[in-house]
Each structure stands twice: as C-alpha cells, then as structure tokens.
Design a protein around this motif. Structure first.
Motif, PDB file in Angstrom:
ATOM      1  N   TYR A 494      35.003  54.642  34.890  1.00 55.09           N
ATOM      2  CA  TYR A 494      36.219  55.297  34.235  1.00 55.09           C
ATOM      3  C   TYR A 494      36.606  54.272  32.982  1.00 55.09           C
ATOM      4  CZ  TYR A 494      39.106  51.555  36.231  1.00 55.09           C
ATOM      5  OH  TYR A 494      39.450  50.274  36.727  1.00 55.09           O
ATOM      6  N   ALA A 495      37.407  54.717  31.845  1.00 54.30           N
ATOM      7  CA  ALA A 495      37.922  54.100  30.681  1.00 54.30           C
ATOM      8  C   ALA A 495      39.289  54.186  30.535  1.00 54.30           C
ATOM      9  CB  ALA A 495      37.018  54.429  29.540  1.00 54.30           C
ATOM     10  N   ASN A 496      39.993  53.270  30.399  1.00 49.99           N
ATOM     11  CA  ASN A 496      41.353  53.260  30.022  1.00 49.99           C
ATOM     12  C   ASN A 496      41.570  53.713  28.386  1.00 49.99           C
ATOM     13  OD1 ASN A 496      42.364  52.407  32.680  1.00 49.99           O
ATOM     14  ND2 ASN A 496      42.010  50.298  32.205  1.00 49.99           N
ATOM     15  N   SER A 497      40.661  53.329  27.573  1.00 51.44           N
ATOM     16  CA  SER A 497      40.571  53.737  26.232  1.00 51.44           C
ATOM     17  C   SER A 497      39.215  53.726  25.904  1.00 51.44           C
ATOM     18  CB  SER A 497      41.387  52.896  25.371  1.00 51.44           C
ATOM     19  OG  SER A 497      40.904  51.438  25.571  1.00 51.44           O
ATOM     20  N   SER A 498      38.808  54.867  24.868  1.00 50.14           N
ATOM     21  CA  SER A 498      37.466  54.881  24.537  1.00 50.14           C
ATOM     22  C   SER A 498      37.530  55.695  23.126  1.00 50.14           C
ATOM     23  CB  SER A 498      36.652  55.605  25.535  1.00 50.14           C
ATOM     24  OG  SER A 498      37.242  56.867  25.790  1.00 50.14           O
ATOM     25  N   TYR A 499      36.453  55.473  22.589  1.00 54.83           N
ATOM     26  CA  TYR A 499      36.255  55.666  21.217  1.00 54.83           C
ATOM     27  C   TYR A 499      35.731  57.561  21.210  1.00 54.83           C
ATOM     28  CZ  TYR A 499      37.133  51.561  18.874  1.00 54.83           C
ATOM     29  OH  TYR A 499      37.698  50.380  18.418  1.00 54.83           O
ATOM     30  N   ASP A 500      36.401  58.482  20.526  1.00 53.43           N
ATOM     31  CA  ASP A 500      35.767  59.663  20.215  1.00 53.43           C
ATOM     32  C   ASP A 500      34.835  59.838  19.311  1.00 53.43           C
ATOM     33  OD1 ASP A 500      37.685  60.838  22.229  1.00 53.43           O
ATOM     34  OD2 ASP A 500      39.135  61.039  20.846  1.00 53.43           O
ATOM     35  N   GLY A 517      35.455  66.605  30.504  1.00 56.68           N
ATOM     36  CA  GLY A 517      36.053  67.121  29.346  1.00 56.68           C
ATOM     37  C   GLY A 517      35.105  67.283  28.207  1.00 56.68           C
ATOM     38  N   GLY A 518      33.866  66.519  28.156  1.00 55.59           N
ATOM     39  CA  GLY A 518      32.673  66.616  27.434  1.00 55.59           C
ATOM     40  C   GLY A 518      32.566  65.456  26.591  1.00 55.59           C
ATOM     41  N   ALA A 519      33.353  64.600  26.595  1.00 58.17           N
ATOM     42  CA  ALA A 519      33.198  63.458  25.491  1.00 58.17           C
ATOM     43  C   ALA A 519      32.221  62.631  26.062  1.00 58.17           C
ATOM     44  CB  ALA A 519      34.379  62.949  25.224  1.00 58.17           C
ATOM     45  N   SER A 520      31.247  62.063  25.163  1.00 60.61           N
ATOM     46  CA  SER A 520      30.269  61.003  25.497  1.00 60.61           C
ATOM     47  C   SER A 520      30.506  59.729  25.668  1.00 60.61           C
ATOM     48  CB  SER A 520      29.167  60.964  24.344  1.00 60.61           C
ATOM     49  OG  SER A 520      28.614  62.211  24.218  1.00 60.61           O
ATOM     50  N   LEU A 521      30.049  58.868  27.015  1.00 60.84           N
ATOM     51  CA  LEU A 521      30.334  57.620  27.062  1.00 60.84           C
ATOM     52  C   LEU A 521      29.157  57.062  26.687  1.00 60.84           C
ATOM     53  CD1 LEU A 521      31.680  55.293  28.361  1.00 60.84           C
ATOM     54  CD2 LEU A 521      30.862  55.946  30.752  1.00 60.84           C
ATOM     55  N   LEU A 541      36.645  44.475  31.135  1.00 63.66           N
ATOM     56  CA  LEU A 541      37.279  45.215  32.260  1.00 63.66           C
ATOM     57  C   LEU A 541      38.561  45.577  31.899  1.00 63.66           C
ATOM     58  CD1 LEU A 541      36.316  42.771  35.165  1.00 63.66           C
ATOM     59  CD2 LEU A 541      35.748  45.172  34.766  1.00 63.66           C
ATOM     60  N   GLN A 542      39.227  44.982  30.700  1.00 62.43           N
ATOM     61  CA  GLN A 542      40.651  45.529  30.289  1.00 62.43           C
ATOM     62  C   GLN A 542      40.813  46.882  29.844  1.00 62.43           C
ATOM     63  OE1 GLN A 542      42.420  42.486  27.930  1.00 62.43           O
ATOM     64  NE2 GLN A 542      42.429  41.145  29.428  1.00 62.43           N
ATOM     65  N   VAL A 543      39.368  47.422  29.220  1.00 63.54           N
ATOM     66  CA  VAL A 543      39.066  48.638  28.927  1.00 63.54           C
ATOM     67  C   VAL A 543      38.554  49.575  29.822  1.00 63.54           C
ATOM     68  CG1 VAL A 543      38.203  49.950  26.788  1.00 63.54           C
ATOM     69  CG2 VAL A 543      39.043  47.514  26.333  1.00 63.54           C
ATOM     70  N   SER A 544      37.470  49.321  30.430  1.00 64.14           N
ATOM     71  CA  SER A 544      36.844  50.036  31.410  1.00 64.14           C
ATOM     72  C   SER A 544      35.889  49.352  32.430  1.00 64.14           C
ATOM     73  CB  SER A 544      35.665  50.739  30.438  1.00 64.14           C
ATOM     74  OG  SER A 544      34.846  51.415  31.417  1.00 64.14           O
ATOM     75  N   ASN A 545      35.881  49.994  33.677  1.00 62.17           N
ATOM     76  CA  ASN A 545      35.215  49.434  34.618  1.00 62.17           C
ATOM     77  C   ASN A 545      33.784  49.248  34.604  1.00 62.17           C
ATOM     78  OD1 ASN A 545      34.840  51.993  35.285  1.00 62.17           O
ATOM     79  ND2 ASN A 545      35.038  51.559  37.434  1.00 62.17           N
ATOM     80  N   LEU A 546      33.340  49.663  33.585  1.00 64.41           N
ATOM     81  CA  LEU A 546      31.809  49.761  33.196  1.00 64.41           C
ATOM     82  C   LEU A 546      30.875  48.606  33.724  1.00 64.41           C
ATOM     83  CD1 LEU A 546      29.170  51.665  32.748  1.00 64.41           C
ATOM     84  CD2 LEU A 546      29.773  51.031  30.121  1.00 64.41           C
ATOM     85  N   PRO A 547      31.226  47.480  33.006  1.00 62.42           N
ATOM     86  CA  PRO A 547      30.582  46.141  33.256  1.00 62.42           C
ATOM     87  C   PRO A 547      30.578  45.760  34.795  1.00 62.42           C
ATOM     88  CG  PRO A 547      32.494  45.636  32.082  1.00 62.42           C
ATOM     89  CD  PRO A 547      32.404  47.337  32.140  1.00 62.42           C
ATOM     90  N   SER A 548      31.566  46.083  35.557  1.00 63.59           N
ATOM     91  CA  SER A 548      31.583  45.745  36.982  1.00 63.59           C
ATOM     92  C   SER A 548      30.900  46.745  37.764  1.00 63.59           C
ATOM     93  CB  SER A 548      32.936  45.376  37.316  1.00 63.59           C
ATOM     94  OG  SER A 548      33.714  46.545  37.141  1.00 63.59           O
TER      95      SER A 548
END
Length: 716
Positions: A494-500, A517-521, A541-548
C-alpha cells in the motif's frame, strides 16, 4: 418448323464441324506460308547483287558456236545429224543456264543472311550483352545423381554457346563476387563457369536482377538479355519487371520437398546467471507434406550433452519445444542444438549459438548529494550473490563508467542536471536498465523532462490519499515464478502517498503492480535497446510499505537480472554483415593487435571499426561455413565467441512450378524455357531467328556441282 429445324440440326452441325476442320488445316498452311513469307535479311543490301543474274543470261544469248567442217557424201545424213544435235544442245544449255542462275541467286542470299524470326521476337543487329545467373544455393544440391546445380551449369553453357564471339557475358551467383561484376568474352565466361561451387549465400531474385542490370548498364551494346537459372523457391521470387531488358527464366524442378529443420532458438529470460536453471526455446519447422513423429532434439554446450527431448511436428507446420538445463560455469558458452535424425537436406539440422554468463552483475545506485544510500537496497544486495553494487552521489558521477553497469537505480533524486539526463537517455538506448524511485519532494518538471526524452509516461501530481495494490502481473518476467499459487487474499503493498501518472497509449507501458482504481504503482517500458522501470513511490516506509514487503526482494532481484542489453545468440551467414561487440578496440595501429575470427576450418581477419568503447566487425563474404567462431588477438585468450548459421530461407523447399511462373510473370519481355530443351538452338533462334544462310550456301554449291556435271558428263 421447330421439329424440322431440330431434325436438320445434326446435319448442319456435322457439316459445320467439317468446315471448321478444313478451315483449321487451311489456317495451319497459311500460318506456315506466312512464316516463310515473313523471312527477313540480316544484310539486305547484298540483294542488289542479284542483278548479276544478267551475266549468265547474256553469255547464254550471245554464245556463238564455232563450226567444224565435216565432209559427207550425202546431205540427207547431215540434215538428220544437225536436227538431233541442235535439240540436245538446246536442253543442255538451258540446264546449265538454270544452274548458273540458281547458284548465283543462292550465293547472294547466303551473303544477305536470310532468317525467319520467331513469333514476338525482334532481331537486333550488332553485339549483345548477356547476364546469366546460376543459382548456387544449398537447395540446388537436390537431385539424385545429377544435381540441380550441375544441370544449371550445363544450361548456362548452352546459353553462352548460342551467342557469337563478339558478344559479352556476365556470370552471376549468390556470392555477388566483385570479379563477377564485369563483362567477359565467351571463353572467359566458360572458364568462370567451371569454377563456381555451391555456396551458403542466399539472394532474392529481385536483388539478383538489380545486380544484373547494374553490370549491363554501362555496356555499349544493342541488346541486353538477362537469364535466371534457378529452382525458384517461393520465398526468394520477388521480381520487378523492367521492359528495357529481355528476361528469360529457366526453372529446374526436383521431387525433393520434405525437410525438417531448426529455425531459431531463444531464452525465456534475457539474462543467464550462474547456478540457475535456464529455459531454451527451440522453433522447429517442417516444410514437407509428411508429418515427423518421434524425432530427437539434442542440446550440447561446450561439447557436453546438456538436454535431450523427443519431438513431433505436423506437415507444413512448426513446433516450439523447451530444453531445460542448469548453468554451472561462467564465461562464454559454446552451444548447438541438433536434430539427430538423418535427413536428405542436412545443412539446417544444426543451429549454433553462444551466450555469456557474467561472473557478477554490476548495479549502480545514484543517491542524492545530501543523503547516503538506501538501507533497504543495501541490505537486499548484501544477501544476493553474483552482484557488484556501488553507491554514488549524484554530484560525484563518472559518466564514462555508466555503460559498465547492467542496472542503474535512481534513488529519490529531487532533480536532474541536463548532463545526467542526456547520459541516462543514451545509456538506456544502448541497452541499459534504469529503475526510477522518485523523491517524495521531487521536482516534477525536471523528472518529466527526463521521462519525456525516454518516451514513457510522466508524473502529474502527488496523490496524498492512501491506496492499496490489487493487481500483480505474474505473467511478466519480473514476477513470474515468484509465487507457486496466488492466494485470493494476497497481502499486497500500500502507499500513503504516491504520484499519479499519465496513461499515453504509445508508450508501450506494461503494468507490473497496480493500485485499486487503475493507477500504476510499478510499470515497465522498452526504450531503445534497454528497459525503464518507473515506480510511483520511493523506497521509504513513511510513504509506502513496499521496501519492507515480501515482494520487494524478488522484484529488485529480477529487475537486476533482466536488465542489460540482450545480445544476439547467433548470426546468419551472408545476412548479419556488421556485428556489434563489447570487446575493447585495439589501441594501436600495429597489425599484430588486429582481431581475427577462427572457426573449425577457416580463419580470417574481419573488417574492424571502433566506435566509442565498442568494436564493430564487418564479416562480408569471407565466412562461408557454419559453426562457432572465436574472436581473438591472442589465440590462447579469445575475447568472444559467435555462432554462425546458414540462411534458413533455403530450408523451405516450396517451389514455383513453370505454369505458376508463367501466370505470375505474364509479360511480353519475359520468356520461359523448359529444362529439357536444347538452349543453344532455342536461344539462337530467338536471338537470330531460324537461320537460312547455311542452306542457301549449300544450295549454291549444289547447283555449281550440277553445272560441272552437265559440262563434263553430257557429251554432245
């Protein structure tokens, strides 16, 4: 009346049929007479000499005999003798006169050289330029006893003998040799014809015709004739007609149609790594009308059998089979795939290729000037073997060393300099892999300038809403084989914030991870010869849990393995004339430092050109045998290996029949000759018509002989 008409109709039909037959006979006689009546003369000015016919006539009219006085006792006997001798002398003189006139007439005709032109043929005086193409490709080896190639050479000789000594000739083969691009006299042509052999080179007939026209373009002659002697395989016949030239096609036919061959090979993934299993895909084609069942395919690497597999392929079809093997050593691997079953056409049963297993994969992580490396990336690469990772600040980069890395990771840079942006663009186009993790405070204008130059989607704005991933592309190489089975309740990042991002259709985007919703990660793009991976979040990790998250290690690992320019596994003889290598060019002009290519039976120096830190090789026509070739300056230390194969165009044994050729090339300037005809006679008649001067000379001599016999044997 109708009944009467119906009763009479059979008689009328019968009489009509007889009338038609009589008309046909009369037409044939008329055609024959017209052919004779259309007789022409090569030198019609000699016909003026027919006026010499008056000479024997004048001699005959003014011929006065000298009388001998003879004494007779009785005039009655004199009168009877005079009448008898007068009638005999008159007949003899008339026969002698006729013989002299006819001998003179046919002698004049012989000098005028009469001929009867062929239908739709125009006889041209003066010298001619003749180009004869002899197909010497592998498919011409077909045939039991006498091959198609032997028959082709015999036909070429017959054509040459149909022309006069002053005519000029070009001999052309698939090799396109420089010495065959000049005009020869007849003796030189016949000598060259004896020297040609079967060759691996393959040319389309349109290229052949263009080459013929190029050779004849500067010839100062009155007529230009092109001859093509070939088996006319369908995949090489693409002739564009040119009415300025007379084109003659001589198709040679064979009954051999069955051929099963290895068409191509490729790996399932672009990179090969030590101690991993590789999947080699092999395409096998069957160009015959009979299916092949239970044949065997064998893979050899460095002269060791690594995999075997039985295969079957339907008639006029293809199959793709997979050979699995473990990579147990680094460096260059010399490989070949072979169909072990014997075949009448054997040149394409083996496919040679090479690949390199790197000792390590070089990864460069570019970090902001104000910060160090990323803890998650550093921890990940410490656990992975076979990787060499460097962390460098954005203001301490050596741009010249960027191409040495298979993957470059941009770790949360806020902005890009114009120089770095240009270097990254060139790096990707040349085959490098680029993974972009944006900064949470990125300068979107700077980022989008780079992304636009790379022709990928751009960032629009920072979305501060929490978003969850609901799609992972397990069909793509990055996440393929990561999961044995995807559970329905799979926990994804998941992401707390991300770029469209934009979603342009022409970028070739391949979504790897997607938000609900269709946006690309995470998306992948093929750019030039390289790849770009664009992530919507930083590894923070403050932005997304992807690295962990559990998918982060295999994701980075697979991206690193899949990056780098995919090198060609094999090359085609006569097709890949220039080869790009990563071998450093020679640094001196000394010929001792020139690279050489060496195969099993041949060694030569290819053309070499250095561009930057790459060496480009020009093969040309020097390489003629398939196999593995080593590139070296020092024979004990080869710098690279290359696999060369014969052109598979020759493997498809599908030919045009003579009727199909006539239907496809139905032009007035294109003619077709049967394989079984004597081309010396046929081409001579087309070139000069039915020659009659020899018959005229023979008749002239016959009448002179008749005159001599009359004068010597007829005693009066």
């Amino acid at each position: 009346m109708a009944n009467c008409a119906s009763r009479q109709s059979p008689k009328l039909q019968a009489s009509g049929s007889k009338l038609k037959q009589l008309c046909n006979k009369a037409h044939k006689k008329t055609v024959s007479y017209c052919n004779f009546a259309s007789m022409s003369f090569l030198y019609p000015s000699f016909l003026a000499a027919l006026g010499a016919i008056a000479i024997p006539i004048i001699i005959h009219l003014f011929y006065f005999r000298r009388f001998k006085r003879v004494y007779f006792t009785n005039v009655k006997f004199l009168r009877e003798l005079k009448e008898e001798r007068s009638s005999r002398n008159k007949l003899k003189h008339l026969l002698v006169l006729m013989s002299r006139i006819l001998a003179l007439v046919f002698l004049v005709l012989a000098f005028a050289q009469p001929y009867i032109p062929q239908a739709n043929s125009k006889i041209v005086q003066g010298s001619k330029a003749v180009s004869i193409y002899v197909d010497n490709s592998f498919s011409m080896n077909a045939g039991s006893g006498v091959t198609l190639f032997d028959r082709a050479r015999r036909k070429a000789e017959e054509i040459a003998r149909a022309y006069r000594p002053e005519d000029r000739f070009q001999l052309l083969t698939n090799d396109f040799e420089g010495r065959h691009q000049r005009l020869l006299n007849k003796d030189e042509f016949l000598n060259y014809l004896e020297e040609i052999t079967v060759s691996p080179a393959v040319q389309t007939l349109n290229d052949v015709v263009n080459r013929q026209k190029q050779a004849l373009s500067d010839a100062n002659v009155q007529q230009k004739n092109l001859f093509l002697i070939s088996d006319f395989q369908k995949n090489i016949v693409n002739i564009e007609n040119d009415t300025a030239y007379n084109l003659y096609l001589i198709p040679l036919q064979t009954d051999e149609r069955q051929n099963v061959y290895v068409d191509s090979v490729w790996f399932e993934t672009p990179a090969r790594n030590l101690n991993e299993q590789a999947q080699l895909l092999v395409r096998i084609k069957n160009s015959g009308n009979n299916a092949l069942e239970g044949s065997r395919l064998e893979l050899r690497i460095n002269n060791q059998v690594k995999a075997m597999r039985d295969f079957s392929v339907a008639a006029n079809n293809q199959s793709i089979d997979t050979l699995s093997f473990n990579i147990t050593e680094t460096g260059w691997q010399q490989a070949e795939v072979q169909i072990t079953e014997p075949s009448t056409v054997a040149f394409d049963n083996t496919y040679y290729f090479t690949f390199e297993v790197a000792e390590r994969i070089n990864v460069l992580v570019i970090n902001p000037a104000s910060g160090g490396g990323n803890a998650y990336l550093n921890a990940l690469f410490k656990q992975l073997t076979g990787f060499s990772v460097q962390n460098q600040s954005e203001n301490q980069l050596d741009y010249a060393k960027l191409p040495a890395n298979q993957l470059i990771i941009l770790n949360q840079l806020r902005t890009f300099s114009s120089g770095l942006s240009a270097e990254l663009q060139q790096y990707v186009n040349n085959g490098g892999g680029l993974l972009i993790f944006p900064s949470a405070t990125a300068n979107l204008t700077s980022y989008n300038n780079l992304l636009k130059n790379l022709r990928v989607n751009t960032f629009t704005a920072l979305n501060k809403n929490r978003r969850e991933t609901d799609y992972i592309n397990t069909g793509q190489e990055i996440f393929k084989d990561v999961f044995e089975k995807l559970p329905n309740n799979l926990d994804l990042p998941y992401a707390n914030s991300s770029y469209d991002m934009t979603a342009f259709a022409n970028t070739g985007e391949e979504v790897l991870l997607r938000f609900r919703g269709g946006a690309s990660l995470l998306s992948k793009y093929d750019v030039g010869n390289g790849k770009v991976y664009l992530c919507a979040v930083p590894p923070d990790l403050q932005v997304s849990n992807l690295p962990s998250h559990a998918i982060f290690p295999p994701m980075i690992h697979k991206i690193a393995l899949s990056s780098g320019k995919g090198k060609l596994l094999a090359f085609t003889i006569g097709k890949n004339s220039v080869i790009e290598t990563d071998v450093p060019p020679a640094t001196a002009q000394n010929t001792d430092e020139v690279y050489k290519l060496k195969g099993t039976d041949e060694e030569f120096i290819p053309g070499q050109k250095a561009i930057g830190n790459k060496l480009f090789l020009t093969i040309g026509s020097q390489l003629r045998q398939s196999g593995i070739y080593s590139l070296f300056k020092d024979a004990a230390k080869p710098a690279a290996y290359f696999g060369f194969n014969y052109n598979r165009l020759e493997s498809v044994l599908v030919y045009f029949t003579p009727d199909e050729l006539k239907k496809q090339f139905n032009f007035s300037n294109i003619r077709f000759f049967d394989d079984n005809t004597d081309l010396t006679t046929l081409v001579g008649q087309i070139d000069r018509g039915v020659i009659l001067w020899k018959w005229c000379l023979l008749l002239a001599l016959t009448f002179l002989l008749f005159e001599i016999l009359l004068l010597r044997l007829w005693k009066t």
